[in-house]
Design a protein around this motif. Structure first.
Motif, PDB file in Angstrom:
ATOM      1  N   GLY A 263       0.809  -1.207   0.000  1.00 48.68           N
ATOM      2  CA  GLY A 263       0.000   0.000   0.000  1.00 48.68           C
ATOM      3  C   GLY A 263       0.841   1.256   0.000  1.00 48.68           C
TER       4      GLY A 263
ATOM      5  N   GLN B  62      -1.807  -2.852   6.864  1.00 47.23           N
ATOM      6  CA  GLN B  62      -2.513  -1.613   6.583  1.00 47.23           C
ATOM      7  C   GLN B  62      -2.190  -0.608   7.687  1.00 47.23           C
TER       8      GLN B  62
ATOM      9  N   GLY C 129     -12.733  -2.828  10.103  1.00 47.93           N
ATOM     10  CA  GLY C 129     -13.567  -2.422   8.990  1.00 47.93           C
ATOM     11  C   GLY C 129     -13.830  -3.594   8.058  1.00 47.93           C
ATOM     12  N   ALA C 130     -14.656  -3.377   7.048  1.00 54.94           N
ATOM     13  CA  ALA C 130     -14.982  -4.433   6.090  1.00 54.94           C
ATOM     14  C   ALA C 130     -13.747  -4.928   5.351  1.00 54.94           C
ATOM     15  N   ASP C 131     -12.727  -4.072   5.230  1.00 57.77           N
ATOM     16  CA  ASP C 131     -11.483  -4.461   4.570  1.00 57.77           C
ATOM     17  C   ASP C 131     -10.448  -5.010   5.537  1.00 57.77           C
ATOM     18  N   SER C 132     -10.874  -5.293   6.780  1.00 57.99           N
ATOM     19  CA  SER C 132     -10.022  -5.834   7.848  1.00 57.99           C
ATOM     20  C   SER C 132      -9.011  -4.822   8.389  1.00 57.99           C
ATOM     21  N   SER C 133      -9.119  -3.576   7.980  1.00 58.22           N
ATOM     22  CA  SER C 133      -8.254  -2.555   8.574  1.00 58.22           C
ATOM     23  C   SER C 133      -8.778  -2.169   9.948  1.00 58.22           C
TER      24      SER C 133
ATOM     25  N   ARG D 282     -10.028   0.285  12.603  1.00 54.97           N
ATOM     26  CA  ARG D 282     -10.707   1.586  12.622  1.00 54.97           C
ATOM     27  C   ARG D 282     -10.739   2.110  14.058  1.00 54.97           C
TER      28      ARG D 282
ATOM     29  N   THR E 184     -16.033  10.950  -0.226  1.00 49.57           N
ATOM     30  CA  THR E 184     -15.334   9.743   0.215  1.00 49.57           C
ATOM     31  C   THR E 184     -14.035   9.994   0.960  1.00 49.57           C
TER      32      THR E 184
ATOM     33  N   ASP F 209     -12.138   6.295   1.702  1.00 52.55           N
ATOM     34  CA  ASP F 209     -13.147   5.466   2.380  1.00 52.55           C
ATOM     35  C   ASP F 209     -13.373   6.007   3.792  1.00 52.55           C
TER      36      ASP F 209
ATOM     37  N   ASP G 165     -18.974   6.927   6.652  1.00 56.40           N
ATOM     38  CA  ASP G 165     -20.010   5.901   6.716  1.00 56.40           C
ATOM     39  C   ASP G 165     -21.255   6.525   7.338  1.00 56.40           C
TER      40      ASP G 165
ATOM     41  N   ARG H 285     -11.736   6.151  10.186  1.00 50.71           N
ATOM     42  CA  ARG H 285     -10.395   6.583   9.806  1.00 50.71           C
ATOM     43  C   ARG H 285      -9.934   7.661  10.786  1.00 50.71           C
TER      44      ARG H 285
END
Length: 444
Positions: A204, A252, A305-309, A311, A363, A387, A390, A415
């Motif tokens: 990343g 991440q 989070g949904a991306d496994s990061s 939060r 976003t 991202d 929300d 974030r």
């Protein structure tokens, strides 16, 4: 007996035009150099937080474990250092990073002891018999490695009746790793296979490091999540990264700002798993002209989070600092700015030529400090989190905490961006923001 020192906002202020830069509700001692938070733990009705500290800005001074307590994670009281180097002992040149655990009513500290000339910091333990105010003599619990790039910063936790210890490490052949040990009693430790390993790479856009400092291990939604600080011999500290240890590491960033390092975890608290971090200075060393450097971040609730990061959000007790609505034309150095929803710009006008710009799109959130300070040693630059929002979360689009030179921004999607700013113009400052923006002064 530990003598309690005054509250953090008790009037210890620099003289001259830099007084407004000193944080008031973030944890830091009145003077000297502060870096890594260590070993947060709930004991009785209080949370204890330790941190690496030197009484002066001389980085040759041995590191102590500073100590603060709070009934609510917001109102902190500073105490005498809980741990200091033992002359001629295994930490004679510094009590470095680690954590604490509670066993049979006693607080056990595990940490790195530095002795000048030794290739590694030894993994030590010491016990408190006065509720965490001070710790007794230290002794080494695992041997130093035969060969490594780095080996330090133990993190101990109990899981399914077994004690586990993670230690930050790295080797030339295998890259960065988390060494792992287990124990039935906190005394006898046996090495097992590393918890995680990763050859140095870029993920990343981030350097994953040749070694990992300050490993922390959380259990979230039944998954083991590692939080590490990437490090290399030539570059030093990198970024705080997280990953699931049970799948090939996909690292991440934990904080998307410019000033966050050496995270310290509390696996279980009244608010669930928490993280603290070190907010280092965003100014070159010649700019440290006011007798202090370094701040501890606000405590952060964390989830996946949904991306496994990982939060983050501030603990709910932060609301208790609000002292009444602030006027947009007269913002003080301690305030909270909340944009409930929508897009637009939040601009903090420090003076005619100094301003901090925060842009919200559908976003992303962008923080631009390129014009935040006329001081010659202050850092600039922009930071971006994608991202970021929300609307279904029930959280505001963004909460911005300003505390002197500290800025921490939390978005509705969890974030977080932490940074430091050094306006030369003292308050009052002026806020330009969307019409639905709310603002409170913060006072302890």
């Amino acid at each position: 007996m530990t003598q309690t020192q005054p509250q953090i906002n008790s009037g210890h202020r620099s003289t001259g035009t830099v007084a407004h830069l000193r944080p008031a509700y973030h944890v830091r001692p009145p003077s000297g150099y502060l870096n890594d938070p260590n070993g947060p733990i709930e004991h009785g009705s209080d949370v204890h937080l330790y941190f690496q500290s030197r009484p002066t800005l001389d980085l040759r001074a041995p590191v102590e474990w500073g100590h603060a307590t709070s009934p609510d994670y917001v109102h902190w009281t500073l105490h005498r250092p809980a741990m200091a180097p033992q002359p001629g002992g295994p930490d004679t040149d510094g009590c470095w990073s680690g954590n604490t655990v509670l066993d049979d009513g006693r607080i056990h500290a595990f940490y790195s002891g530095r002795v000048e000339g030794r290739p590694y910091q030894s993994v030590l333990t010491a016990v408190s018999d006065d509720g965490g105010a001070s710790f007794g003599p230290a002794h080494q619990v695992v041997p130093d490695p035969d060969e490594a790039v780095m080996f330090r910063d133990p993190f101990v936790w109990k899981e399914n009746g077994t004690w586990w210890m993670a230690v930050g490490a790295g080797s030339v052949d295998r890259g960065a790793s988390i060494a792992l040990y287990r124990s039935p009693d906190l005394s006898q430790w046996t090495a097992v296979e590393p918890l995680a390993e990763l050859p140095r790479t870029r993920a990343g856009g981030e350097d994953t490091g040749s070694a990992w400092e300050c490993p922390q291990v959380l259990t979230i939604d039944g998954r083991r999540i590692a939080v590490i600080a990437s490090w290399s011999p030539e570059g030093g500290p990198g970024e705080v990264l997280s990953f699931d240890v049970d799948v090939p590491p996909a690292t991440q960033r934990v904080d998307l700002g410019t000033n966050f390092y050496a995270a310290s975890a509390l696996r279980e608290s009244r608010f669930g798993p928490l993280l603290f971090g070190w907010l280092p200075e965003g100014r070159d060393r010649p700019g440290w002209n006011d007798g202090w450097a370094g701040v501890i971040s606000l405590p952060r609730m964390v989830w996946l989070g949904a991306d496994s990061s990982l939060r983050s959000a501030p603990v709910p007790t932060m609301d208790t600092l609000r002292s009444g609505s602030a006027s947009p034309t007269a913002i003080g150095a301690q305030c909270e700015i909340v944009v409930p929803e929508g897009v637009g710009e939040v601009i903090l006008h420090f003076g005619d030529q100094e301003r901090l710009q925060i842009e919200l799109t559908d976003t992303t959130i962008t923080i631009d400090r390129s014009q935040a300070s006329l001081a010659p040693h202050a850092h600039g630059g922009r930071m971006v989190a994608t991202d970021a929002f929300d609307p279904s979360s029930g959280r505001p689009a963004v909460r911005i905490f300003l505390d002197g030179s500290v800025v921490e921004a939390f978005t509705s999607a969890g974030r977080v961006l932490s940074t430091r700013v050094y306006p030369t113009t003292p308050p009052p400052w002026r806020l330009e923001a969307p019409a639905n923006t709310q603002c409170w002064g913060l006072a302890r």
